[in-house]
Scaffold this motif. Structure first.
Motif, short mmCIF file in Angstrom:
data_model
loop_
_atom_site.label_atom_id
_atom_site.label_comp_id
_atom_site.label_asym_id
_atom_site.label_seq_id
_atom_site.Cartn_x
_atom_site.Cartn_y
_atom_site.Cartn_z
N GLY A 19 0.82 -1.21 0.00
CA GLY A 19 0.00 0.00 0.00
C GLY A 19 0.86 1.26 0.00
O GLY A 19 0.55 2.23 -0.71
N LEU A 20 1.93 1.25 0.77
CA LEU A 20 2.86 2.38 0.78
C LEU A 20 3.49 2.57 -0.59
O LEU A 20 3.62 3.69 -1.09
CB LEU A 20 3.93 2.16 1.84
CG LEU A 20 5.04 3.21 1.91
CD1 LEU A 20 4.47 4.56 2.34
CD2 LEU A 20 6.12 2.76 2.86
N PHE A 21 3.88 1.48 -1.23
CA PHE A 21 4.48 1.53 -2.57
C PHE A 21 3.51 2.12 -3.58
O PHE A 21 3.88 2.98 -4.39
CB PHE A 21 4.93 0.14 -2.99
CG PHE A 21 5.54 0.08 -4.37
CD1 PHE A 21 6.71 0.76 -4.66
CD2 PHE A 21 4.94 -0.66 -5.36
CE1 PHE A 21 7.27 0.70 -5.92
CE2 PHE A 21 5.48 -0.73 -6.63
CZ PHE A 21 6.66 -0.04 -6.91
N VAL A 22 2.27 1.69 -3.54
CA VAL A 22 1.25 2.22 -4.46
C VAL A 22 1.05 3.72 -4.21
O VAL A 22 0.94 4.50 -5.16
CB VAL A 22 -0.06 1.43 -4.33
CG1 VAL A 22 -1.19 2.11 -5.07
CG2 VAL A 22 0.13 0.01 -4.84
N ALA A 23 1.01 4.12 -2.94
CA ALA A 23 0.84 5.54 -2.62
C ALA A 23 2.02 6.36 -3.15
O ALA A 23 1.84 7.46 -3.68
CB ALA A 23 0.71 5.72 -1.12
N VAL A 24 3.23 5.84 -3.04
CA VAL A 24 4.41 6.53 -3.56
C VAL A 24 4.32 6.65 -5.09
O VAL A 24 4.63 7.70 -5.65
CB VAL A 24 5.71 5.81 -3.13
CG1 VAL A 24 6.92 6.32 -3.90
CG2 VAL A 24 5.93 5.98 -1.63
N LEU A 25 3.91 5.58 -5.75
CA LEU A 25 3.77 5.63 -7.21
C LEU A 25 2.73 6.65 -7.64
O LEU A 25 2.92 7.39 -8.62
CB LEU A 25 3.42 4.26 -7.77
CG LEU A 25 4.50 3.19 -7.68
CD1 LEU A 25 4.04 1.91 -8.34
CD2 LEU A 25 5.81 3.67 -8.28
N ILE A 26 1.63 6.73 -6.93
CA ILE A 26 0.60 7.73 -7.24
C ILE A 26 1.16 9.13 -7.01
O ILE A 26 0.94 10.04 -7.82
CB ILE A 26 -0.67 7.48 -6.41
CG1 ILE A 26 -1.36 6.20 -6.89
CG2 ILE A 26 -1.62 8.66 -6.49
CD1 ILE A 26 -2.50 5.74 -6.00
N GLY A 27 1.90 9.31 -5.94
CA GLY A 27 2.53 10.60 -5.66
C GLY A 27 3.51 11.01 -6.75
O GLY A 27 3.55 12.17 -7.18
N GLY A 29 3.45 9.97 -9.86
CA GLY A 29 2.67 10.24 -11.06
C GLY A 29 2.02 11.60 -11.06
O GLY A 29 1.97 12.27 -12.09
N THR A 30 1.54 12.04 -9.92
CA THR A 30 0.89 13.35 -9.86
C THR A 30 1.90 14.48 -9.79
O THR A 30 1.63 15.57 -10.29
CB THR A 30 -0.07 13.43 -8.66
OG1 THR A 30 0.65 13.17 -7.46
CG2 THR A 30 -1.20 12.45 -8.80
N THR A 31 3.05 14.24 -9.20
CA THR A 31 4.06 15.29 -9.07
C THR A 31 4.82 15.53 -10.37
O THR A 31 5.09 16.67 -10.74
CB THR A 31 5.06 14.93 -7.95
OG1 THR A 31 4.34 14.73 -6.74
CG2 THR A 31 6.09 16.03 -7.76
N TYR A 32 5.18 14.47 -11.06
CA TYR A 32 6.03 14.58 -12.25
C TYR A 32 5.25 14.39 -13.55
O TYR A 32 5.81 14.00 -14.56
CB TYR A 32 7.17 13.56 -12.18
CG TYR A 32 8.13 13.83 -11.04
CD1 TYR A 32 9.13 14.77 -11.18
CD2 TYR A 32 8.02 13.16 -9.83
CE1 TYR A 32 10.01 15.04 -10.15
CE2 TYR A 32 8.89 13.41 -8.79
CZ TYR A 32 9.89 14.35 -8.95
OH TYR A 32 10.76 14.61 -7.93
N GLY A 42 10.99 9.73 -14.13
CA GLY A 42 11.48 8.38 -14.43
C GLY A 42 12.58 7.95 -13.47
O GLY A 42 12.61 6.81 -13.01
N VAL A 43 13.47 8.87 -13.16
CA VAL A 43 14.55 8.57 -12.22
C VAL A 43 13.98 8.31 -10.82
O VAL A 43 14.38 7.36 -10.14
CB VAL A 43 15.58 9.73 -12.19
CG1 VAL A 43 16.59 9.53 -11.08
CG2 VAL A 43 16.27 9.87 -13.53
N VAL A 44 13.02 9.13 -10.42
CA VAL A 44 12.39 8.95 -9.11
C VAL A 44 11.61 7.62 -9.09
O VAL A 44 11.61 6.91 -8.08
CB VAL A 44 11.48 10.14 -8.77
CG1 VAL A 44 10.71 9.90 -7.49
CG2 VAL A 44 12.30 11.41 -8.66
N PHE A 45 10.98 7.29 -10.21
CA PHE A 45 10.23 6.03 -10.31
C PHE A 45 11.15 4.83 -10.12
O PHE A 45 10.84 3.90 -9.39
CB PHE A 45 9.54 5.99 -11.67
CG PHE A 45 8.66 4.80 -11.88
CD1 PHE A 45 7.42 4.72 -11.28
CD2 PHE A 45 9.07 3.75 -12.68
CE1 PHE A 45 6.61 3.62 -11.47
CE2 PHE A 45 8.28 2.65 -12.87
CZ PHE A 45 7.03 2.58 -12.27
#
Length: 70
Positions: A19-27, A29-32, A42-45
């Motif tokens: 769940g934490l990983f999914v939240a980070v990925l959503i963050g 996606g919305t930030t970059y 992409g680097v952050v991903f």
């Protein structure tokens, strides 16, 4: 159906980490998001994926240690 305490601990910790990983990925996606994922995104991903692998390894080691203590 009887589920022991160790199995419940594994499920809760694993679902929390995912769940934490999914939240980070959503963050990320919305930030970059600039009509698509930017180069910095992409680097952050890739960093998030690497951190997730390290986190899940630590979770596995921690759970193995915790469950062997009982």
């Amino acid at each position: 159906m009887d589920v022991d305490r160790g199995t419940i601990a594994e499920i809760v910790v694993s679902v929390g980490a995912v769940g934490l990983f999914v939240a980070v990925l959503i963050g990320i996606g919305t930030t970059y998001n600039q009509g698509g994922l930017s180069a910095d995104g992409g680097v952050v991903f890739v960093g998030a994926i690497t951190a997730f692998i390290i986190l899940m390894s630590a979770v596995g080691i921690g759970l193995a240690y915790y469950l062997n203590q009982e």
